[in-house]
Design an enzyme around this catalytic site. Structure first.
Site, PDB file in Angstrom:
ATOM      1  N   ASP A 285       0.859  -1.172   0.000  1.00  0.00           N
ATOM      2  CA  ASP A 285       0.000   0.000   0.000  1.00  0.00           C
ATOM      3  C   ASP A 285       0.910   1.241   0.000  1.00  0.00           C
ATOM      4  OD1 ASP A 285      -2.094   1.754   0.058  1.00  0.00           O
ATOM      5  OD2 ASP A 285      -3.259   0.618   1.504  1.00  0.00           O
TER       6      ASP A 285
HETATM    7  C1  BGC Z   1      -4.992   3.187  -0.007  1.00  0.00           C
HETATM    8  C2  BGC Z   1      -5.020   2.189  -1.141  1.00  0.00           C
HETATM    9  C3  BGC Z   1      -4.859   2.908  -2.456  1.00  0.00           C
HETATM   10  C4  BGC Z   1      -3.575   3.728  -2.440  1.00  0.00           C
HETATM   11  C5  BGC Z   1      -3.307   4.479  -3.736  1.00  0.00           C
HETATM   12  C6  BGC Z   1      -3.791   4.104  -0.096  1.00  0.00           C
HETATM   13  O1  BGC Z   1      -3.851   5.122   0.847  1.00  0.00           O
HETATM   14  O2  BGC Z   1      -5.015   2.493   1.216  1.00  0.00           O
HETATM   15  O3  BGC Z   1      -6.203   1.446  -1.108  1.00  0.00           O
HETATM   16  O4  BGC Z   1      -4.863   1.998  -3.516  1.00  0.00           O
HETATM   17  O5  BGC Z   1      -3.651   4.666  -1.384  1.00  0.00           O
HETATM   18  O6  BGC Z   1      -4.246   5.447  -3.961  1.00  0.00           O
END
Ligand code: BGC
Length: 757
Positions: A285
């Site tokens: 993530d």
């Molecule tokens: C989220 C993810 C997301 C990523 C990119 C993160 O803060 O938890 O689910 O895909 O950001 O946007």
């Protein structure tokens, strides 16, 4: 000069990957494992611009993109995220393909969660359709649009089971149930990724594993999940996504049972690869590898990189200064083997080849507009929104409203006319002028003069601003007017002078989603007070709820005759809501979660275990019932249905055998309507306690008036087994199951099946 084998499409993917891998330096290998946020324009920095003289908040926007572009040209970046146009995608791809040493194309990722230019209903609403067919079609359309814009990969579907609606991200998933969750996960993977065609996206189910169990519903908080819950509740959607062929999985942010998911070898290698057989690549993530040091798990960035890669994480998603930049050193000094690095690079390159990027790295700029404006996608957005709407209450046939005898209609609530809020979170490439609001649609059908609108009670802003608002210039920033007595008075006066008041309540789209946990399920601001005053005028009230989580609507349930859960319905929101209110379609959406009465009941699920006081199941609080306001699977129709002739293929089967359960469903009403037929079972005894009931199958069917359909469900060992934490294995007990089929999770379980040795 002969073409390098990796450039030869006649060779197999494995041969091409092996050849390319053998040519990469350690730095280039680490580069393939690095994904950067990219927020620039791709235009070169204007000559003569004195970067040093810029204020820091502007400087970073010039400097960071330039640094990332340099990394791309040096072969030190494998993937970028947040690119929204085919022109930008192509401009950056050119740096990789034409200016880097080996010309390895970039993978462009984005959160394509429920649409791109066309906004479809939010995922929790898609789950409320209980239609795998619709959900697959929606995500296939979303993929087509995003791919046309130059995106290759979506960080979706989010398939975290969510059992505490204080957690804002429950809106991105399919709710509380592992069987519904697994079906929706697989349907979305098929829709997004399908056969890897050139209008598809890599699917990246997320977040592995247990993010939905965040303590207290607080985003990113740690999760403690027992083995039994892990395997029986949280894992099934991921198993289904992997079986559907997902090429990517995203690891979760939080600690699971004390270890950050991004560095958990048990999760990423033991369970995901070895038990589920996942053969794609794992991405972290955002900034989660760097965070291993921030959260005092890893000693420093190098330790973070080594432990994440060592656990089985292949690609680091980050804003800047990747921890994975330290990997070449780590290999050189023996902290990690080059084989481990190669394994990760091989997985990433394999996907790039499978997607055809080496042959076809660029987006077709000329074709993009037509795909984005597709009328078929807009029609699908309306159909899906209609299918998702759940009729929660309809006393005395208050709905549908008769368009020909409706009189004066008052529409109240800012969400009724909110071009951005009605789309929900995680939409970044939309055009709000394309949103059809509830006010727009009712006026279009009933005439301008018949429909009057008052915003009334406003929606208070969040306590802390959402970082996502910055990314989205179309966010509606209303003045903080929720406390405006005059606005509420105007709404009440309008309602009093009308024949029906359609009161739209709920939460703004930035009060749900990531970083939007809620401490209460109350309607924000003075919406309830206003509703009570409107009700007191004596005008007939229809309540429409716009939300991605259950809200506390006990008062409305006691007093308002009709309640419609509309979710965040997307681009065609208003038309779908109007079609349901006016009876053009019969609602058949069903709740993918248990709707609690009160925040103090959380977490509340239908599939709880039985206690030693089974009759007291609903009386375990002294001051509140333990029962939900609406059960899991609940949703009303404008028609009526009868279930009869329930049969179980054979009354007894041996362990390992299968049977079929079937029922006749008859539409006993006078109009065509959809019905969601649900199969529940309860295992009476065995080597572990099992829930009082568990969904084991469902089917959304359409029946004309008077029509009967026989609906069949297989019951195989896959449905009858469960993970037993005593034996740490799946078991199928010798036992008796109670079985029932009905319209929601309160279906009577009046058939049975014995499983014998
Ligand atoms: C989220 C993810 C997301 C990523 C990119 C993160 O803060 O938890 O689910 O895909 O950001 O946007």
């Amino acid at each position: 000069m002969p073409v390098a084998p990796y450039k030869n499409p006649e060779l197999s993917v494995d041969e091409r990957v092996a050849d390319l891998l053998s040519r990469l330096t350690l730095e280039e290998k680490a580069g393939q494992l690095t994904q950067y946020f990219y927020t620039g324009t791709g235009e070169p920095i204007p000559e003569g611009l004195d970067i040093e003289s810029l204020p820091p908040e502007h400087r970073i926007h010039v400097e960071l993109p330039a640094r990332i572009e340099a990394a791309v040209k040096a072969g030190r970046a494998g993937s970028l995220l947040f690119i929204r146009t085919p022109e930008l995608s192509n401009r950056l791809q050119k740096y990789a393909v034409e200016e880097s040493r080996l010309g390895i194309p970039l993978l462009f990722g984005f959160d394509v969660v429920h649409g791109w230019r066309t906004a479809f209903p939010v995922p929790i609403a898609l789950a409320a359709t209980w239609s795998e067919h619709t959900v697959e079609a929606v995500q296939s359309a979303a993929a087509r649009e995003a791919r046309a814009a130059g995106v290759h990969w979506t960080f979706a579907p989010m398939i975290d089971i969510a059992r505490d609606p204080r957690w804002g991200r429950m809106i991105e998933g399919a709710g509380e149930d592992p069987v519904l969750g697994a079906a929706m996960a697989a349907a979305q993977v098929r829709g997004f990724q399908g056969d890897f065609g050139d209008d598809k996206l890599l699917a990246g189910p997320k977040h592995f594993l247990g993010y939905g169990a965040a303590r207290g519903g607080r985003d990113y908080d740690d999760a403690e999940i027992s083995d039994s819950e892990l395997w029986n509740v949280y894992l099934p959607p991921f198993r289904a996504a992997v079986e559907a062929g997902a090429a990517n999985v995203m690891s979760a942010y939080m600690d699971l049972n004390g270890v950050p998911a991004a560095a958990s070898r048990r999760l990423l290698t033991g369970i995901l690869r070895e038990q589920l057989g996942f053969d794609g690549f794992v991405v972290s993530d955002a900034n989660a590898v760097r965070s291993l040091a921030v959260q005092h798990f890893a000693a420093d960035q190098k330790d973070a990189a080594v432990r994440a890669l060592g656990a089985g994480l292949d690609m680091e998603m980050c804003a800047f200064d990747p921890a994975f930049d330290t990997l070449p050193d780590a290999v050189a000094n023996g902290s990690i083997s080059e084989e481990a690095l190669d394994d990760a690079v091989r997985r990433v390159l394999t996907v790039k080849f499978r997607l055809g990027l080496f042959e076809n790295p660029y987006a077709d700029e000329a074709a993009s507009d037509a795909v984005l404006a597709s009328p078929e996608h807009r029609t699908l957005a309306r159909d899906a929104a209609e299918q998702a709407i759940v009729l929660l209450k309809n006393a005395g046939h208050a709905l549908p409203l008769d368009a020909n005898a409706i009189g004066r209609v008052a529409v109240v609530g800012p969400l009724a006319d909110a071009r951005r809020d009605l789309l929900g979170p995680w939409i970044f490439a939309h055009d709000t002028s394309e949103t059809v609001t509830i006010v727009d649609a009712l006026r279009a059908v009933l005439g301008e003069d018949a429909v009057s609108y008052e915003a009334g009670a406003g929606l208070p802003e969040r306590l802390h601003p959402s970082p996502f608002d910055v990314l989205d210039p179309s966010i509606e920033r209303t003045p903080d007017d929720y406390d405006d007595d005059a606005a509420i008075d105007r709404a009440v006066v309008l309602a009093a002078a009308s024949d029906v008041a359609i009161v739209v309540v709920g939460q703004r789209q930035n009060q749900i989603g990531e970083k939007a946990s809620a401490s209460t399920l109350d309607l924000p601001g003075r919406q309830l007070e206003q509703l009570r005053r409107i009700h007191a005028t004596g005008t007939k009230v229809v309540l429409v709820v716009v939300s991605g989580r259950p809200l506390d609507i006990r008062w409305a349930d006691e007093h308002v005759p009709a309640i419609v859960q509309a979710w965040y319905p997307g681009s065609r929101a208003g038309e779908a809501v109007a079609a349901v209110l006016l009876g053009e379609v019969s609602p058949a959406g069903r709740l993918p979660f248990t709707w609690p009465r009160h925040v103090g009941q959380l977490p509340l699920i239908y599939a709880h275990n039985r206690t030693f006081e089974p009759d007291d199941q609903d009386r375990r609080y002294f001051d509140e019932s333990n029962a939900p306001l609406y059960p899991f699977g609940h949703g009303l129709s404008y028609s009526t249905f009868e279930y009869s002739n329930l049969t179980v293929g054979s009354p007894a089967i041996a362990v390992g055998d299968s049977t079929t359960v079937a029922v006749d469903v008859t539409n006993t009403g006078s109009r065509e309507a959809d019905e969601v037929v649900q199969l529940y079972v309860h295992q009476r005894y065995g080597t572990a306690s099992r829930p009082v009931r568990e969904l084991k199958g469902f089917r959304r069917v359409c029946l004309t008036a008077g029509e009967t359909q026989r609906v069949e469900f297989p019951l195989t060992p896959a449905e009858l087994r469960y993970w037993n934490s005593e034996t740490a294995s799946y078991v199928q007990d010798v036992t008796t199951f109670d079985i029932g089929i009905g319209a929601d999770s309160t279906a009577t379980l009046d058939a049975s099946l014995s499983v014998i040795r």
